[in-house]
Design a protein around this motif. Structure first.
Motif, PDB file in Angstrom:
ATOM      1  N   HIS A  17      16.907   2.550  -0.735  1.00 46.67           N
ATOM      2  CA  HIS A  17      15.524   2.515  -1.201  1.00 46.67           C
ATOM      3  C   HIS A  17      15.369   1.377  -2.201  1.00 46.67           C
ATOM      4  O   HIS A  17      16.337   0.847  -2.721  1.00 46.67           O
ATOM      5  N   GLY A  18      14.123   1.021  -2.457  1.00 43.47           N
ATOM      6  CA  GLY A  18      13.858  -0.027  -3.433  1.00 43.47           C
ATOM      7  C   GLY A  18      13.705  -1.402  -2.828  1.00 43.47           C
ATOM      8  O   GLY A  18      13.584  -2.395  -3.538  1.00 43.47           O
ATOM      9  N   PHE A  19      13.724  -1.479  -1.480  1.00 38.07           N
ATOM     10  CA  PHE A  19      13.590  -2.771  -0.839  1.00 38.07           C
ATOM     11  C   PHE A  19      12.143  -3.133  -0.548  1.00 38.07           C
ATOM     12  O   PHE A  19      11.865  -4.246  -0.128  1.00 38.07           O
ATOM     13  N   GLY A  20      11.187  -2.208  -0.723  1.00 37.49           N
ATOM     14  CA  GLY A  20       9.795  -2.454  -0.357  1.00 37.49           C
ATOM     15  C   GLY A  20       9.225  -3.700  -0.988  1.00 37.49           C
ATOM     16  O   GLY A  20       8.826  -4.644  -0.300  1.00 37.49           O
ATOM     17  N   LEU A  21       9.176  -3.730  -2.317  1.00 41.00           N
ATOM     18  CA  LEU A  21       8.607  -4.888  -3.005  1.00 41.00           C
ATOM     19  C   LEU A  21       9.531  -6.098  -2.947  1.00 41.00           C
ATOM     20  O   LEU A  21       9.078  -7.231  -3.080  1.00 41.00           O
ATOM     21  N   LEU A  69       0.819  -1.216   0.000  1.00 40.54           N
ATOM     22  CA  LEU A  69       0.000   0.000   0.000  1.00 40.54           C
ATOM     23  C   LEU A  69       0.851   1.264   0.000  1.00 40.54           C
ATOM     24  O   LEU A  69       0.489   2.248  -0.653  1.00 40.54           O
ATOM     25  N   ASP A  70       1.975   1.243   0.701  1.00 39.93           N
ATOM     26  CA  ASP A  70       2.848   2.430   0.706  1.00 39.93           C
ATOM     27  C   ASP A  70       3.365   2.737  -0.691  1.00 39.93           C
ATOM     28  O   ASP A  70       3.435   3.898  -1.105  1.00 39.93           O
ATOM     29  N   ASN A  71       3.749   1.696  -1.436  1.00 42.42           N
ATOM     30  CA  ASN A  71       4.211   1.908  -2.812  1.00 42.42           C
ATOM     31  C   ASN A  71       3.092   2.438  -3.695  1.00 42.42           C
ATOM     32  O   ASN A  71       3.310   3.330  -4.524  1.00 42.42           O
ATOM     33  N   ALA A  72       1.891   1.897  -3.512  1.00 41.31           N
ATOM     34  CA  ALA A  72       0.756   2.339  -4.317  1.00 41.31           C
ATOM     35  C   ALA A  72       0.383   3.787  -4.002  1.00 41.31           C
ATOM     36  O   ALA A  72       0.160   4.601  -4.907  1.00 41.31           O
ATOM     37  N   LEU A  73       0.333   4.131  -2.715  1.00 42.00           N
ATOM     38  CA  LEU A  73      -0.036   5.494  -2.309  1.00 42.00           C
ATOM     39  C   LEU A  73       1.015   6.506  -2.747  1.00 42.00           C
ATOM     40  O   LEU A  73       0.694   7.631  -3.133  1.00 42.00           O
ATOM     41  N   VAL A 132      12.211  -0.741 -10.583  1.00 39.93           N
ATOM     42  CA  VAL A 132      13.426  -0.102 -10.079  1.00 39.93           C
ATOM     43  C   VAL A 132      13.017   1.170  -9.364  1.00 39.93           C
ATOM     44  O   VAL A 132      12.200   1.947  -9.856  1.00 39.93           O
ATOM     45  N   THR A 133      13.596   1.404  -8.171  1.00 37.00           N
ATOM     46  CA  THR A 133      13.247   2.597  -7.424  1.00 37.00           C
ATOM     47  C   THR A 133      13.579   3.853  -8.220  1.00 37.00           C
ATOM     48  O   THR A 133      14.585   3.920  -8.935  1.00 37.00           O
ATOM     49  N   THR A 134      12.721   4.873  -8.103  1.00 40.22           N
ATOM     50  CA  THR A 134      12.946   6.148  -8.792  1.00 40.22           C
ATOM     51  C   THR A 134      13.684   7.130  -7.913  1.00 40.22           C
ATOM     52  O   THR A 134      13.964   8.253  -8.323  1.00 40.22           O
ATOM     53  N   LYS A 135      14.018   6.721  -6.684  1.00 38.92           N
ATOM     54  CA  LYS A 135      14.720   7.612  -5.764  1.00 38.92           C
ATOM     55  C   LYS A 135      16.203   7.631  -6.093  1.00 38.92           C
ATOM     56  O   LYS A 135      16.770   6.650  -6.563  1.00 38.92           O
TER      57      LYS A 135
END
Length: 464
Positions: free
Chosen positions: A418-422, A360-364, A409-412
């Motif tokens: 970063h990029g570890f969420g999924l 949900l955090d990635n989607a929001l 791929v993380t856009t940060k």
């Protein structure tokens, strides 16, 4: 020793070595963080490196016929390269030493492969009729051979190492082993080059005695194996280190998820209690002072935003979705949820909170960047179908989304943290023997997770 001899040594030996070494240094270093005025630094230091090669060529011409003299030359060139790499790139000296060691291993690998190939040609007398064009043909074959080998080394070793190098903290023990292997290789190669040159007849790497040829080729292949082992060791260690970091991050995320769940649960319970208390007090005031129906409805709507409890059949999921729905209300995001949370009881609380929290955090985060209200939508479905548990999430997104290894791929800018969420979501899904797929269709992002009954039973045994 004349100046022309020094120039010949510089052009044929030192310059050629520096150029080959430099190519691999660029391969290993180019993705690392650069210092200010990088281009100016790189140009000036490159010129300085090639200029320093002149006195080094004099030393080689004078003492290169001895083992220790030749070792000294290559150690000096290697040491200068590590210092210059440190001055151009914003990395620790250990990282610079690691990259230069890998570059030297790659350069020596290609050189020894060529010597193996060339010496084999000498024993077959393939170069007998070249006459005055011998040096020209030798250089052409050498550069073509190097071009092919450089490309192969890039795809086989370098690309995999540098892909993870920016997020990699150099392991001192691994670096020590790598440097040790390289030192042994350099010493043995130098001994070979010096003494087998003396055993050559007519020209270098041509031997009258077949025993010398066999020994020479054995030494070449030993050097090749050592360099390959060094590159494989570095690549394998980096991959393992990255996996260890991901596992540690996952454990940390699960622990934080458990703590966050308790905090969120207490907060939402408190909000609901306060909302009921406020509604009761408003009813009392309405009975005493009188409130117009319109004002009463307006106040109720305002309170209802904070008096919302989503019921899915899973207490933890209820808390998480309620928390996210409050965020959506305050940010003009529509959260559509059809969830049978009771089907997820086989998952540990920390895993469940971490998985859905990241989804949900990635989607929001994605829909928050969208300006059009009708596209600020997040849909979440949890259902059972044909004895399978399906989790589906989709949302709109702006811009381009690139998938690597099946995940975005993380856009940060800071990809180290970063990029570890999924990735965490995928690791949790695998823990419960599920499958995760991510697809995009136009400006729609879709995530699908599927758990099988077998996975449920096995994972349920591990539930804490």
């Amino acid at each position: 020793m004349t100046f022309l001899q020094v120039l010949w040594t510089y052009g044929v030996i030192i310059f050629e070595f520096i150029l080959e070494f430099y190519i691999f240094m660029i391969m290993f270093l180019h993705k690392l963080d650069r210092r200010d005025r990088f281009v100016l630094r790189a140009v000036l230091l490159s010129i300085a490196y090639f200029v320093i090669g002149l006195p080094v060529a004099w030393f080689y011409a004078a003492f290169g016929g001895t083992v220790w003299g030749r070792i000294f030359v290559y150690v000096v060139l290697f040491g200068i390269a590590t210092v210059f790499a440190r001055l151009c790139f914003d990395v620790s000296y250990l990282t610079a030493l690691f990259c230069c060691s890998m570059a030297y291993a790659a350069q020596n690998l290609v050189y020894k492969l060529f010597l193996t190939f060339w010496t084999f040609g000498e024993v077959l007398s393939l170069y007998e009729n070249w006459g005055e064009y011998f040096n020209l043909y030798y250089r052409l074959i050498y550069y073509c051979f190097c071009g092919v080998c450089y490309t192969a080394v890039w795809f086989l070793f370098v690309r995999g190492i540098i892909a993870r190098l920016s997020a990699y903290e150099i392991d001192v023990k691994m670096l020590a082993v790598t440097v040790f292997v390289l030192i042994v290789t350099v010493i043995l190669c130098t001994v070979e080059d010096v003494y087998f040159a003396e055993l050559s007849v007519w020209r270098e790497n041509r031997y009258a005695n077949p025993i010398f040829y066999i020994l020479r080729q054995t030494g070449n292949m030993f050097s090749v194996v050592c360099c390959v082992i060094t590159l494989l060791l570095a690549s394998k260690t980096i991959v393992e280190h990255r996996l260890m970091r991901e596992v540690e991050y996952l454990k940390h995320a699960v622990r934080q998820g458990e703590k966050q769940y308790e905090i969120s649960k207490d907060t939402i319970d408190l909000i609901n209690v306060k909302c009921h208390d406020i509604r009761y007090r408003l009813s009392s005031l309405a009975a005493i002072d009188g409130i117009t129906p319109e004002a009463w409805e307006d106040l109720n709507r305002s309170i209802a935003i904070y008096d919302t409890r989503i019921a899915t059949g899973n207490k933890l999921l209820d808390v998480l979705l309620t928390e996210k729905s409050l965020y959506c209300e305050s940010n003009n995001i529509i959260l559509s949820c059809m969830a049978d949370g009771g089907k997820l009881d086989f998952m540990a609380d920390g895993d469940l909170y971490c998985m859905f929290g990241n989804i949900l955090d990635n989607a929001l985060e994605a829909v928050n960047k969208i300006s059009k209200p009708d596209r600020r939508v997040v849909n979440l479905v949890i259902k059972a179908k044909d004895d399978m548990i399906l989790i589906q999430e989709d949302n709109y997104f702006d811009g381009e989304l690139h998938l690597v290894d099946g995940l975005p791929v993380t856009t940060k800018d800071d990809r180290s943290y970063h990029g570890f969420g999924l990735q965490s979501v995928r690791m949790i899904v695998k823990k419960y023997n599920g499958t995760l797929t991510v697809t995009t269709a136009g400006d729609i992002f879709r995530l699908n997770i599927m758990f099988s009954p077998t996975g449920d039973e096995q994972a349920g045994e591990n539930r804490s």
